[in-house]
Motif scaffolding. Sequence first.
Motif, PDB file in Angstrom:
ATOM      1  N   THR A 166       0.812  -1.221   0.000  1.00 11.24           N
ATOM      2  CA  THR A 166       0.000   0.000   0.000  1.00 11.24           C
ATOM      3  C   THR A 166       0.843   1.267   0.000  1.00 11.24           C
ATOM      4  O   THR A 166       0.395   2.307  -0.497  1.00 11.24           O
ATOM      5  CB  THR A 166      -0.932   0.051   1.224  1.00 11.24           C
ATOM      6  OG1 THR A 166      -0.146  -0.010   2.427  1.00 11.24           O
ATOM      7  CG2 THR A 166      -1.928  -1.086   1.211  1.00 11.24           C
ATOM      8  N   ILE A 167       2.075   1.211   0.539  1.00 11.57           N
ATOM      9  CA  ILE A 167       2.884   2.413   0.690  1.00 11.57           C
ATOM     10  C   ILE A 167       4.227   2.320  -0.028  1.00 11.57           C
ATOM     11  O   ILE A 167       4.619   3.229  -0.763  1.00 11.57           O
ATOM     12  CB  ILE A 167       3.128   2.714   2.193  1.00 11.57           C
ATOM     13  CG1 ILE A 167       1.793   2.842   2.942  1.00 11.57           C
ATOM     14  CG2 ILE A 167       3.951   3.995   2.354  1.00 11.57           C
ATOM     15  CD1 ILE A 167       1.944   3.015   4.432  1.00 11.57           C
ATOM     16  N   VAL A 168       4.945   1.205   0.175  1.00 15.68           N
ATOM     17  CA  VAL A 168       6.316   1.104  -0.322  1.00 15.68           C
ATOM     18  C   VAL A 168       6.362   0.913  -1.837  1.00 15.68           C
ATOM     19  O   VAL A 168       7.145   1.581  -2.529  1.00 15.68           O
ATOM     20  CB  VAL A 168       7.066  -0.041   0.384  1.00 15.68           C
ATOM     21  CG1 VAL A 168       8.470  -0.201  -0.198  1.00 15.68           C
ATOM     22  CG2 VAL A 168       7.145   0.216   1.892  1.00 15.68           C
ATOM     23  N   ILE A 169       5.546   0.001  -2.381  1.00 15.89           N
ATOM     24  CA  ILE A 169       5.603  -0.288  -3.821  1.00 15.89           C
ATOM     25  C   ILE A 169       5.283   0.937  -4.677  1.00 15.89           C
ATOM     26  O   ILE A 169       5.978   1.190  -5.670  1.00 15.89           O
ATOM     27  CB  ILE A 169       4.677  -1.472  -4.170  1.00 15.89           C
ATOM     28  CG1 ILE A 169       5.264  -2.761  -3.602  1.00 15.89           C
ATOM     29  CG2 ILE A 169       4.490  -1.592  -5.680  1.00 15.89           C
ATOM     30  CD1 ILE A 169       4.416  -3.988  -3.829  1.00 15.89           C
ATOM     31  N   PRO A 170       4.252   1.755  -4.332  1.00 15.01           N
ATOM     32  CA  PRO A 170       4.036   2.978  -5.125  1.00 15.01           C
ATOM     33  C   PRO A 170       5.237   3.919  -5.113  1.00 15.01           C
ATOM     34  O   PRO A 170       5.421   4.694  -6.054  1.00 15.01           O
ATOM     35  CB  PRO A 170       2.822   3.623  -4.437  1.00 15.01           C
ATOM     36  CG  PRO A 170       2.088   2.478  -3.827  1.00 15.01           C
ATOM     37  CD  PRO A 170       3.162   1.531  -3.361  1.00 15.01           C
ATOM     38  N   MET A 171       6.050   3.863  -4.037  1.00 16.46           N
ATOM     39  CA  MET A 171       7.268   4.675  -4.003  1.00 16.46           C
ATOM     40  C   MET A 171       8.348   4.077  -4.891  1.00 16.46           C
ATOM     41  O   MET A 171       9.111   4.809  -5.553  1.00 16.46           O
ATOM     42  CB  MET A 171       7.784   4.777  -2.567  1.00 16.46           C
ATOM     43  CG  MET A 171       9.086   5.561  -2.428  1.00 16.46           C
ATOM     44  SD  MET A 171       9.859   5.446  -0.802  1.00 16.46           S
ATOM     45  CE  MET A 171      10.380   3.712  -0.796  1.00 16.46           C
ATOM     46  N   LEU A 172       8.420   2.737  -4.924  1.00 18.02           N
ATOM     47  CA  LEU A 172       9.486   2.074  -5.664  1.00 18.02           C
ATOM     48  C   LEU A 172       9.267   2.075  -7.177  1.00 18.02           C
ATOM     49  O   LEU A 172      10.244   2.051  -7.940  1.00 18.02           O
ATOM     50  CB  LEU A 172       9.640   0.625  -5.180  1.00 18.02           C
ATOM     51  CG  LEU A 172      10.153   0.418  -3.751  1.00 18.02           C
ATOM     52  CD1 LEU A 172      10.204  -1.066  -3.424  1.00 18.02           C
ATOM     53  CD2 LEU A 172      11.529   1.049  -3.573  1.00 18.02           C
ATOM     54  N   ASN A 173       8.012   2.083  -7.614  1.00 16.40           N
ATOM     55  CA  ASN A 173       7.729   1.957  -9.051  1.00 16.40           C
ATOM     56  C   ASN A 173       8.469   2.975  -9.922  1.00 16.40           C
ATOM     57  O   ASN A 173       9.105   2.596 -10.912  1.00 16.40           O
ATOM     58  CB  ASN A 173       6.225   2.022  -9.308  1.00 16.40           C
ATOM     59  CG  ASN A 173       5.553   0.670  -9.102  1.00 16.40           C
ATOM     60  OD1 ASN A 173       6.216  -0.372  -9.124  1.00 16.40           O
ATOM     61  ND2 ASN A 173       4.252   0.679  -8.893  1.00 16.40           N
ATOM     62  N   PRO A 174       8.421   4.285  -9.609  1.00 17.25           N
ATOM     63  CA  PRO A 174       9.163   5.221 -10.465  1.00 17.25           C
ATOM     64  C   PRO A 174      10.665   4.990 -10.418  1.00 17.25           C
ATOM     65  O   PRO A 174      11.367   5.205 -11.417  1.00 17.25           O
ATOM     66  CB  PRO A 174       8.802   6.605  -9.888  1.00 17.25           C
ATOM     67  CG  PRO A 174       8.299   6.337  -8.513  1.00 17.25           C
ATOM     68  CD  PRO A 174       7.658   4.988  -8.557  1.00 17.25           C
ATOM     69  N   LEU A 175      11.168   4.517  -9.265  1.00 14.74           N
ATOM     70  CA  LEU A 175      12.592   4.216  -9.154  1.00 14.74           C
ATOM     71  C   LEU A 175      12.947   2.995  -9.998  1.00 14.74           C
ATOM     72  O   LEU A 175      13.963   2.980 -10.698  1.00 14.74           O
ATOM     73  CB  LEU A 175      12.948   3.973  -7.689  1.00 14.74           C
ATOM     74  CG  LEU A 175      14.433   3.783  -7.356  1.00 14.74           C
ATOM     75  CD1 LEU A 175      15.215   5.032  -7.703  1.00 14.74           C
ATOM     76  CD2 LEU A 175      14.605   3.432  -5.886  1.00 14.74           C
ATOM     77  N   ILE A 176      12.105   1.964  -9.942  1.00 19.07           N
ATOM     78  CA  ILE A 176      12.332   0.741 -10.715  1.00 19.07           C
ATOM     79  C   ILE A 176      12.384   1.036 -12.216  1.00 19.07           C
ATOM     80  O   ILE A 176      13.241   0.526 -12.938  1.00 19.07           O
ATOM     81  CB  ILE A 176      11.219  -0.290 -10.420  1.00 19.07           C
ATOM     82  CG1 ILE A 176      11.346  -0.812  -8.987  1.00 19.07           C
ATOM     83  CG2 ILE A 176      11.267  -1.448 -11.412  1.00 19.07           C
ATOM     84  CD1 ILE A 176      10.162  -1.649  -8.541  1.00 19.07           C
ATOM     85  N   TYR A 177      11.464   1.899 -12.667  1.00 18.52           N
ATOM     86  CA  TYR A 177      11.388   2.193 -14.091  1.00 18.52           C
ATOM     87  C   TYR A 177      12.413   3.225 -14.556  1.00 18.52           C
ATOM     88  O   TYR A 177      12.542   3.462 -15.758  1.00 18.52           O
ATOM     89  CB  TYR A 177       9.987   2.687 -14.455  1.00 18.52           C
ATOM     90  CG  TYR A 177       8.975   1.576 -14.587  1.00 18.52           C
ATOM     91  CD1 TYR A 177       8.878   0.841 -15.764  1.00 18.52           C
ATOM     92  CD2 TYR A 177       8.135   1.241 -13.528  1.00 18.52           C
ATOM     93  CE1 TYR A 177       7.954  -0.187 -15.884  1.00 18.52           C
ATOM     94  CE2 TYR A 177       7.212   0.211 -13.647  1.00 18.52           C
ATOM     95  CZ  TYR A 177       7.127  -0.494 -14.825  1.00 18.52           C
ATOM     96  OH  TYR A 177       6.223  -1.518 -14.946  1.00 18.52           O
ATOM     97  N   SER A 178      13.138   3.829 -13.612  1.00 16.07           N
ATOM     98  CA  SER A 178      14.081   4.874 -13.989  1.00 16.07           C
ATOM     99  C   SER A 178      15.545   4.461 -13.872  1.00 16.07           C
ATOM    100  O   SER A 178      16.394   4.968 -14.606  1.00 16.07           O
ATOM    101  CB  SER A 178      13.857   6.129 -13.118  1.00 16.07           C
ATOM    102  OG  SER A 178      12.529   6.592 -13.237  1.00 16.07           O
TER     103      SER A 178
END
Length: 313
Positions: A282-294
């Motif tokens: 609910t909190i961590v994955i939405p933060m990681l997604n832009p980092l993962i894709y960048s």
Amino acid sequence: MVIDGGRNSTTVTKFIFLGFSEFPKLRVFLFSTFLVIYLITVFWNLGLITLIKMDSQLHTPMYYFLNKLAFLDICYVSSTTPRMLSDFFQEQKSISFMGCTMQYFFFTCFGLTESCLLVSMAYDRYAAICSPLLYTTIMSPTLCLQLFVGSSITGSFGSFIQLCGLLQLNFCGPNIINHFFCDLTQLLILSCSDTSFLQILFSVLTVIYGLASVLVILISYGYIVATILKMSSAEGRSKAFNTCASHLTAVSLFYGSGTFVYLCPNSDDSLSQGKLASVVYTIVIPMLNPLIYSLRNREIKDALIRCKKRIFS
């Protein structure tokens, strides 16, 4: 609670969250950590949306879907986190019955929509790698829009069905939710109605939105892997793999954390573990997604450089 006149029963009009009450000494630390994560999530995803909008070289199907994923992540994390943060220093963490059901509706709506969008992104990668010469024809702007609108409608429909089921339930007490948001499994435990139909409905929706989505993604990547293995150039194989690695990582985190939460047994220890796992999806994955894709995306890095030059030139 409201007493139902003439009968020895009560109707629950509000619920009480326990939140992270089992960690009283960590209250300030947890609040600070979750607040920083939430702010970073909103900042990073808004930054990614802005970058994609500003840079014309990122106006491709892949970044169209990434733009929508960033928007959904902001909505998804905002459906639960601000309320959870405000509850840290509340004496009584109460929420009305209607507020609880609407929180669950928006939480599942954005979550299911993101699940469908991840399938659309898998199809985009399939088209890009398996049919590169026809990619721009296949992934036309019209199809991209249709896939996003279809994902939104499908996610909203699945959430609406669950909302209708929840509104049919009666709650006679207790009204303590051992979580930091209105989770369906907790509401089913508290209901004094027969929840067998809603449990079956939830299982069916899990199969449709969870297993079916994962199956479609796996089939897409089966064709992708087969195509990559046929490539004669090592550089071509590496480039093709890099375009898929970010999406596969995001899919694994999204479905992996959700599977852990909803398939673990309901013991006291597992509830605490499930609560912490819920923080991840609910909190961590939405933060990681832009980092993962960048991180491994050369086009994003180049777009950032061009953006800096425009700003400081």
